[in-house]
Design a protein around this motif. Structure first.
Motif, short mmCIF file in Angstrom:
data_model
loop_
_atom_site.label_atom_id
_atom_site.label_comp_id
_atom_site.label_asym_id
_atom_site.label_seq_id
_atom_site.Cartn_x
_atom_site.Cartn_y
_atom_site.Cartn_z
N THR A 122 16.16 -23.53 -35.03
CA THR A 122 16.83 -24.84 -35.03
C THR A 122 18.08 -24.83 -35.91
OG1 THR A 122 14.71 -25.96 -34.66
CG2 THR A 122 16.53 -27.29 -35.51
N SER A 123 17.97 -24.29 -37.11
CA SER A 123 19.11 -24.26 -38.02
C SER A 123 20.23 -23.39 -37.46
CB SER A 123 18.69 -23.74 -39.40
OG SER A 123 17.77 -24.61 -40.01
N ALA A 124 19.87 -22.23 -36.92
CA ALA A 124 20.88 -21.32 -36.36
C ALA A 124 21.62 -21.99 -35.21
CB ALA A 124 20.21 -20.03 -35.90
N HIS A 125 20.88 -22.70 -34.36
CA HIS A 125 21.52 -23.37 -33.23
C HIS A 125 22.51 -24.43 -33.71
CE1 HIS A 125 22.04 -25.31 -29.33
NE2 HIS A 125 21.80 -26.45 -29.94
N LYS A 126 22.11 -25.20 -34.71
CA LYS A 126 22.98 -26.26 -35.19
C LYS A 126 24.25 -25.70 -35.83
CE LYS A 126 22.92 -30.59 -37.80
NZ LYS A 126 22.09 -31.54 -38.57
N ILE A 127 24.12 -24.57 -36.53
CA ILE A 127 25.26 -23.99 -37.22
C ILE A 127 26.21 -23.31 -36.26
CG2 ILE A 127 25.97 -22.25 -38.92
CD1 ILE A 127 23.17 -22.72 -40.24
N TYR A 128 25.67 -22.52 -35.32
CA TYR A 128 26.50 -21.63 -34.53
C TYR A 128 26.74 -22.07 -33.09
CZ TYR A 128 25.55 -18.36 -38.36
OH TYR A 128 25.45 -17.78 -39.60
N TYR A 129 25.74 -22.70 -32.47
CA TYR A 129 25.82 -22.86 -31.02
C TYR A 129 25.70 -24.29 -30.51
CZ TYR A 129 24.64 -17.95 -31.71
OH TYR A 129 24.62 -16.66 -32.16
N SER A 130 25.68 -25.27 -31.38
CA SER A 130 25.47 -26.65 -30.93
C SER A 130 26.63 -27.18 -30.11
CB SER A 130 25.23 -27.57 -32.14
OG SER A 130 26.33 -27.53 -33.03
N ASP A 131 27.80 -26.56 -30.21
CA ASP A 131 28.96 -27.00 -29.42
C ASP A 131 29.06 -26.29 -28.08
OD1 ASP A 131 29.88 -28.79 -31.42
OD2 ASP A 131 30.77 -27.12 -32.52
N LEU A 132 28.12 -25.39 -27.80
CA LEU A 132 28.16 -24.61 -26.57
C LEU A 132 27.14 -25.13 -25.57
CD1 LEU A 132 28.31 -20.97 -28.01
CD2 LEU A 132 30.21 -22.49 -27.45
N PRO A 133 27.35 -24.93 -24.27
CA PRO A 133 26.33 -25.27 -23.27
C PRO A 133 25.05 -24.49 -23.53
CG PRO A 133 28.43 -24.82 -22.21
CD PRO A 133 28.59 -24.42 -23.64
N TRP A 134 23.92 -25.08 -23.19
CA TRP A 134 22.62 -24.48 -23.51
C TRP A 134 22.48 -23.04 -23.02
CZ3 TRP A 134 18.68 -22.46 -20.55
CH2 TRP A 134 17.52 -22.14 -21.24
N PRO A 135 22.81 -22.69 -21.77
CA PRO A 135 22.57 -21.30 -21.34
C PRO A 135 23.34 -20.29 -22.18
CG PRO A 135 23.01 -22.72 -19.45
CD PRO A 135 23.36 -23.51 -20.67
N LEU A 136 24.61 -20.56 -22.43
CA LEU A 136 25.41 -19.62 -23.19
C LEU A 136 24.94 -19.56 -24.64
CD1 LEU A 136 27.73 -17.65 -23.39
CD2 LEU A 136 29.29 -19.57 -23.77
N GLY A 137 24.65 -20.71 -25.24
CA GLY A 137 24.16 -20.73 -26.60
C GLY A 137 22.85 -19.95 -26.74
N LYS A 138 21.97 -20.08 -25.76
CA LYS A 138 20.69 -19.36 -25.79
C LYS A 138 20.90 -17.87 -25.68
CE LYS A 138 16.18 -19.54 -25.95
NZ LYS A 138 15.47 -20.07 -27.13
N ILE A 139 21.82 -17.44 -24.80
CA ILE A 139 22.10 -16.01 -24.64
C ILE A 139 22.65 -15.42 -25.93
CG2 ILE A 139 23.60 -14.36 -23.46
CD1 ILE A 139 23.36 -16.12 -20.96
N LEU A 140 23.61 -16.11 -26.55
CA LEU A 140 24.20 -15.61 -27.79
C LEU A 140 23.18 -15.61 -28.92
CD1 LEU A 140 27.72 -17.34 -27.67
CD2 LEU A 140 27.15 -14.95 -27.16
N TYR A 141 22.29 -16.61 -28.93
CA TYR A 141 21.24 -16.66 -29.95
C TYR A 141 20.30 -15.46 -29.83
CZ TYR A 141 16.87 -18.02 -32.19
OH TYR A 141 15.72 -18.02 -32.95
N LEU A 142 19.83 -15.19 -28.62
CA LEU A 142 18.91 -14.08 -28.41
C LEU A 142 19.59 -12.74 -28.73
CD1 LEU A 142 17.16 -15.24 -25.11
CD2 LEU A 142 16.24 -15.29 -27.44
#
Length: 326
Positions: A122-142
């Motif tokens: 949750t914290s990582a998503h908010k810091i790095y990927y919250s401004d990105l569409p879900w599919p791309l944010g999820k790919i970059l997170y993984l």
């Protein structure tokens, strides 16, 4: 004289602010605190279009740029290049060298472990990927989770053992730092050094950005003097920055004006009020869209090539099965 004036105009480019912190990035906070400790005037800007760049944070001053992934990081570059050096009086002290190495390794490892592996993300998503569409944010997170596991040497076979080692090292680091600090204002020489800046960056992130279920956070809270130390300089360097000319934010985040107090650590973060986007934010948004399109195209091309390769292998296998060698 003109060159000296120009050298004073620094801009720290970091990831966006949230969790009541001026920047929520664990790599950016130490650089921010280091500049605040030095009293050097600087502007704070946010890079919103490169969420996974290892160049962030970086410092700009005219044509000069110091990147996070070069020359040992921003703090070391600023020191070696003659901009800001807080370590001139302690650099040769063995105890300081050991303490700095312990913070740079054991505590840094524990933070990236909790951020990417030991939590729900949750914290990582908010810091790095919250401004990105879900599919791309999820790919970059993984992708980043995989990178961090490689950095920490975590495999399926040793995951439990490595977790125990990481938390044991972090606990030993907190105990040693707590003993070293005692009731002093700083760790060494009664003055701030990069050790203070790096530890404060890690401690602020641990207390405010990690979830309440964080093991690392609970271990830090066992040391009252370290918590008091962190809260003291958060109040002096961050909470009071609105009335200071040093560390001016060029883009503000509404959540950064509502810091969590110790008694509020269990409260839910407040929702951001809606506001009109500035022209600069609109430009960032357009650039972000372009970045997303290129990333999605790259993923689709990769998947199509992978699928084509699999199809070709299947067809080749079928041809081999049907071949007559008589």
């Amino acid at each position: 004289m003109e060159e000296a004036k120009e050298r004073e105009k620094l801009t720290l480019v970091s990831r966006k602010s949230c969790f009541g912190l001026p920047t929520s990035c664990p790599n950016c906070l130490p650089a921010y605190v280091y500049l605040k400790f030095s009293g050097t005037p600087f502007d704070l800007d946010f890079n919103l279009i490169n969420p996974d760049s290892d160049q962030i944070p970086y410092v700009e001053s005219g044509t000069y740029v110091a990147y996070n992934n070069e020359k040992g990081g921003v703090i070391r570059s600023l020191s070696e290049d003659g901009f800001v050096d807080l370590d001139s009086q302690v650099r040769g002290i063995p105890e300081w060298i050991s303490a700095k190495a312990m913070v740079d390794s054991w505590l840094a490892d524990a933070i990236i472990y909790e951020l990417w592996v030991g939590s729900d993300g949750t914290s990582a998503h908010k810091i790095y990927y919250s401004d990105l569409p879900w599919p791309l944010g999820k790919i970059l997170y993984l992708k980043q989770v995989h990178v961090v596991k490689q950095i920490l040497g975590i495999t399926k076979e040793n995951a439990e053992r490595r977790e125990e080692e990481i938390y044991r090292n972090a606990n030993d680091a907190f105990s040693a730092l707590s003993t070293r600090l005692g009731e002093q204002d700083y760790f060494f020489d009664n003055r701030p050094t990069s050790l203070d800046a790096v530890f404060l960056g890690h401690a602020l992130f641990t207390l405010y950005a990690l979830p309440e279920t964080s093991v690392l956070r609970s271990k830090l809270l066992e040391h009252d003097n370290l918590v008091r130390y962190t809260e003291k300089y958060k109040s002096e360097l961050i909470d009071s920055s609105g009335s200071s000319s040093s560390g001016t934010q060029s883009q503000s985040d509404p959540s950064s004006s509502v810091p969590r107090r110790p008694s509020q650590w269990s409260s839910k973060p407040k929702s951001k009020p809606k506001r009109e986007k500035t022209e600069e934010e609109k430009k960032f948004r357009r650039r972000a869209k372009y970045f997303l399109v290129t990333q999605l195209v790259a993923v689709l091309v990769f998947l199509s090539l992978l699928g084509g390769s699999d199809a070709a292998e299947v067809e080749l296998d079928e041809d081999d099965d049907g071949a007559d060698y008589d």
